[in-house]
Motif scaffolding. Structure first.
Motif, PDB file in Angstrom:
ATOM      1  N   GLY A 264      -4.234   9.171  88.068  1.00  0.00           N
ATOM      2  CA  GLY A 264      -2.910   9.717  88.348  1.00  0.00           C
ATOM      3  C   GLY A 264      -2.890  10.906  89.290  1.00  0.00           C
ATOM      4  O   GLY A 264      -2.180  10.890  90.312  1.00  0.00           O
ATOM      5  N   PRO A 265      -3.656  11.979  89.004  1.00  0.00           N
ATOM      6  CA  PRO A 265      -3.645  13.127  89.915  1.00  0.00           C
ATOM      7  C   PRO A 265      -4.100  12.773  91.328  1.00  0.00           C
ATOM      8  O   PRO A 265      -3.545  13.257  92.308  1.00  0.00           O
ATOM      9  N   LEU A 266      -5.119  11.919  91.445  1.00  0.00           N
ATOM     10  CA  LEU A 266      -5.580  11.501  92.768  1.00  0.00           C
ATOM     11  C   LEU A 266      -4.487  10.763  93.521  1.00  0.00           C
ATOM     12  O   LEU A 266      -4.248  11.012  94.711  1.00  0.00           O
ATOM     13  N   VAL A 267      -3.813   9.841  92.842  1.00  0.00           N
ATOM     14  CA  VAL A 267      -2.746   9.078  93.496  1.00  0.00           C
ATOM     15  C   VAL A 267      -1.605   9.998  93.921  1.00  0.00           C
ATOM     16  O   VAL A 267      -1.054   9.858  95.018  1.00  0.00           O
ATOM     17  N   PHE A 268      -1.275  10.963  93.074  1.00  0.00           N
ATOM     18  CA  PHE A 268      -0.182  11.878  93.409  1.00  0.00           C
ATOM     19  C   PHE A 268      -0.513  12.708  94.645  1.00  0.00           C
ATOM     20  O   PHE A 268       0.276  12.790  95.590  1.00  0.00           O
TER      21      PHE A 268
ATOM     22  N   SER B 286      -6.584   2.940  95.122  1.00  0.00           N
ATOM     23  CA  SER B 286      -5.993   3.077  93.781  1.00  0.00           C
ATOM     24  C   SER B 286      -5.044   1.916  93.500  1.00  0.00           C
ATOM     25  O   SER B 286      -4.976   1.421  92.368  1.00  0.00           O
ATOM     26  N   ILE B 287      -4.307   1.491  94.525  1.00  0.00           N
ATOM     27  CA  ILE B 287      -3.471   0.292  94.380  1.00  0.00           C
ATOM     28  C   ILE B 287      -4.357  -0.927  94.142  1.00  0.00           C
ATOM     29  O   ILE B 287      -4.074  -1.775  93.282  1.00  0.00           O
ATOM     30  N   ALA B 288      -5.450  -1.001  94.908  1.00  0.00           N
ATOM     31  CA  ALA B 288      -6.374  -2.127  94.757  1.00  0.00           C
ATOM     32  C   ALA B 288      -6.994  -2.157  93.357  1.00  0.00           C
ATOM     33  O   ALA B 288      -7.298  -3.232  92.833  1.00  0.00           O
ATOM     34  N   HIS B 289      -7.167  -0.986  92.746  1.00  0.00           N
ATOM     35  CA  HIS B 289      -7.730  -0.910  91.394  1.00  0.00           C
ATOM     36  C   HIS B 289      -6.918  -1.749  90.416  1.00  0.00           C
ATOM     37  O   HIS B 289      -7.476  -2.511  89.619  1.00  0.00           O
ATOM     38  N   ARG B 290      -5.614  -1.611  90.475  1.00  0.00           N
ATOM     39  CA  ARG B 290      -4.756  -2.385  89.556  1.00  0.00           C
ATOM     40  C   ARG B 290      -4.836  -3.873  89.854  1.00  0.00           C
ATOM     41  O   ARG B 290      -4.854  -4.703  88.943  1.00  0.00           O
ATOM     42  N   LEU B 291      -4.870  -4.224  91.142  1.00  0.00           N
ATOM     43  CA  LEU B 291      -4.902  -5.642  91.519  1.00  0.00           C
ATOM     44  C   LEU B 291      -6.227  -6.281  91.118  1.00  0.00           C
ATOM     45  O   LEU B 291      -6.252  -7.401  90.610  1.00  0.00           O
ATOM     46  N   VAL B 292      -7.329  -5.569  91.339  1.00  0.00           N
ATOM     47  CA  VAL B 292      -8.636  -6.107  90.962  1.00  0.00           C
ATOM     48  C   VAL B 292      -8.722  -6.251  89.445  1.00  0.00           C
ATOM     49  O   VAL B 292      -9.259  -7.235  88.927  1.00  0.00           O
TER      50      VAL B 292
ATOM     51  N   ARG C 251      -6.883 -10.109  90.915  1.00  0.00           N
ATOM     52  CA  ARG C 251      -6.309 -10.472  92.222  1.00  0.00           C
ATOM     53  C   ARG C 251      -7.062  -9.731  93.329  1.00  0.00           C
ATOM     54  O   ARG C 251      -6.504  -8.989  94.112  1.00  0.00           O
ATOM     55  N   ARG C 252      -8.340  -9.976  93.403  1.00  0.00           N
ATOM     56  CA  ARG C 252      -9.205  -9.263  94.344  1.00  0.00           C
ATOM     57  C   ARG C 252      -8.819  -9.548  95.796  1.00  0.00           C
ATOM     58  O   ARG C 252      -8.785  -8.645  96.642  1.00  0.00           O
ATOM     59  N   ASN C 253      -8.542 -10.806  96.121  1.00  0.00           N
ATOM     60  CA  ASN C 253      -8.194 -11.147  97.498  1.00  0.00           C
ATOM     61  C   ASN C 253      -6.904 -10.458  97.938  1.00  0.00           C
ATOM     62  O   ASN C 253      -6.782 -10.014  99.088  1.00  0.00           O
ATOM     63  N   VAL C 254      -5.950 -10.371  97.021  1.00  0.00           N
ATOM     64  CA  VAL C 254      -4.706  -9.663  97.335  1.00  0.00           C
ATOM     65  C   VAL C 254      -4.998  -8.178  97.569  1.00  0.00           C
ATOM     66  O   VAL C 254      -4.442  -7.557  98.475  1.00  0.00           O
ATOM     67  N   ALA C 255      -5.908  -7.632  96.751  1.00  0.00           N
ATOM     68  CA  ALA C 255      -6.275  -6.221  96.900  1.00  0.00           C
ATOM     69  C   ALA C 255      -6.881  -5.954  98.273  1.00  0.00           C
ATOM     70  O   ALA C 255      -6.549  -4.958  98.936  1.00  0.00           O
ATOM     71  N   VAL C 256      -7.765  -6.834  98.705  1.00  0.00           N
ATOM     72  CA  VAL C 256      -8.382  -6.677 100.031  1.00  0.00           C
ATOM     73  C   VAL C 256      -7.320  -6.742 101.124  1.00  0.00           C
ATOM     74  O   VAL C 256      -7.331  -5.950 102.076  1.00  0.00           O
ATOM     75  N   GLY C 257      -6.376  -7.678 100.978  1.00  0.00           N
ATOM     76  CA  GLY C 257      -5.304  -7.798 101.960  1.00  0.00           C
ATOM     77  C   GLY C 257      -4.424  -6.562 102.008  1.00  0.00           C
ATOM     78  O   GLY C 257      -4.015  -6.120 103.095  1.00  0.00           O
ATOM     79  N   ILE C 258      -4.133  -5.991 100.840  1.00  0.00           N
ATOM     80  CA  ILE C 258      -3.304  -4.776 100.787  1.00  0.00           C
ATOM     81  C   ILE C 258      -4.015  -3.617 101.486  1.00  0.00           C
ATOM     82  O   ILE C 258      -3.406  -2.859 102.249  1.00  0.00           O
ATOM     83  N   VAL C 259      -5.311  -3.463 101.230  1.00  0.00           N
ATOM     84  CA  VAL C 259      -6.082  -2.386 101.869  1.00  0.00           C
ATOM     85  C   VAL C 259      -6.057  -2.548 103.382  1.00  0.00           C
ATOM     86  O   VAL C 259      -5.829  -1.582 104.129  1.00  0.00           O
TER      87      VAL C 259
ATOM     88  N   PRO D  65     -14.039   0.865  90.138  1.00  0.00           N
ATOM     89  CA  PRO D  65     -15.024   0.526  91.168  1.00  0.00           C
ATOM     90  C   PRO D  65     -14.455   0.582  92.581  1.00  0.00           C
ATOM     91  O   PRO D  65     -15.183   0.854  93.532  1.00  0.00           O
ATOM     92  N   THR D  66     -13.153   0.316  92.713  1.00  0.00           N
ATOM     93  CA  THR D  66     -12.559   0.373  94.053  1.00  0.00           C
ATOM     94  C   THR D  66     -12.537   1.796  94.598  1.00  0.00           C
ATOM     95  O   THR D  66     -12.513   2.002  95.815  1.00  0.00           O
TER      96      THR D  66
END
Length: 301
Positions: A11-15, A71-77, A81-89, A231-232
């Motif tokens: 949370g603090p990192l994302v903020f 951090s967004i990819a963390h939730r997706l992975v 949904r790893r492939n979606v996470a890679v696409g978002i990044v 891990p992301t």
């Protein structure tokens, strides 16, 4: 660290990174009024730049973007949904890179060269792929090709509408570019020889590399806890480190770029580890009282 977002270790990192990235992106699309004569921006006294994204704000922007998208990819992975996470990044990182380098917005030549390998390395690591020296070199070349393409398109505009990117292409044609590159190279090397700055940068950089290679012995379990929780985040930290190193080599601000990236990324990463350790300790305490509790099952899974 104390807001309602503190309930999550990330949370603090994302903020912090989200607010930083949003503030700089908002400034870029509204004329970069916050950059001029600011603490982290550029000044009229030096006169090196009067608009666009400066080198120090680039370090803050690139690092913030890479950490917030991972951090967004963390939730997706976590949701499978790893492939979606890679696409978002790749997509969000690409948009940020264009904002930073597009003429009349960020107009940052070296920033594009440095941002592209950072984004690519982060995406590859999240995808579970290995990063080699050859791939890293190819990503840097890709960054150079992208920024030269942008600069050439800028050069095709009328002279009065060109930014320094387009004018640099003109200087290549007239043979004046070597003087520009030599001046910037000299300024970059000057920062590497700075007796006040470089010992700090070298120590911080060496610690971070060691911590990434041997996290158990370097941080009393804080970094392993952060990387186990997300891990992301490790991918984003490595990507930010890559952008910082490349940014140091291709910008006249030199070591200041890497030092600013480290100053933002390292404390936030450590905060994730500290909070993850606290969460783990609470889980074990709850498990001791109620061995079959749902929280223990969730944590174990």
């Amino acid at each position: 660290l104390a807001g309602p977002w503190r309930r999550s270790p990330l949370g603090p990192l994302v903020f912090v990174t989200g607010v930083t990235a949003a503030a700089i992106a908002g400034d870029l699309v509204t004329g970069t009024n916050l950059q001029f004569n600011s603490v982290m921006g550029y000044t009229a006294v030096v006169g090196a730049r009067y608009s666009g994204l400066g080198n120090i704000p680039f370090a803050l922007f690139a690092t913030s973007v890479l950490l917030v998208v991972t951090s967004i990819a963390h939730r997706l992975v976590s949701a499978g949904r790893r492939n979606v996470a890679v696409g978002i990044v790749a997509a969000l990182g690409g948009v940020a890179m264009i904002l930073g380098g597009f003429p009349g917005i960020g107009s940052d030549f070296g920033g594009v060269i440095a941002f592209v390998p950072g984004i690519a390395v982060t995406a590859l690591l999240i995808a579970g792929r290995r990063v080699s020296i050859v791939k890293l070199g190819a990503f840097c070349v890709a960054g150079g090709v992208i920024v030269m393409t942008i600069a050439y398109l800028d050069h095709l505009r009328p002279p009065g509408s060109q930014t320094h990117l387009g004018r640099f292409v003109g200087q290549i044609f007239t043979g004046e570019a070597f003087e520009v590159v030599s001046r910037k190279l000299g300024a970059m090397l000057g920062t590497l020889l700075n007796p006040n700055l470089m010992p700090i940068v070298i120590a911080a950089f060496a610690f971070l590399v060691y911590a990434l290679l041997r996290p158990d012995t370097a941080s009393a379990g804080v970094l392993p806890a952060a990387f186990e929780y997300s891990p992301t985040l490790r991918a984003g930290l490595i990507g930010a480190l890559v952008s910082g190193v490349v940014g140091t080599l291709v910008n006249d601000s030199g070591a200041a770029v890497l030092s600013m990236a480290l100053a933002l990324a390292v404390p936030l990463t450590l905060s994730v580890g500290v909070r993850a350790l606290g969460e783990s300790a609470r889980s074990y305490a709850e498990a001791g009282q109620e061995p079959a509790s749902s929280s223990l099952v969730s944590r174990s899974s």
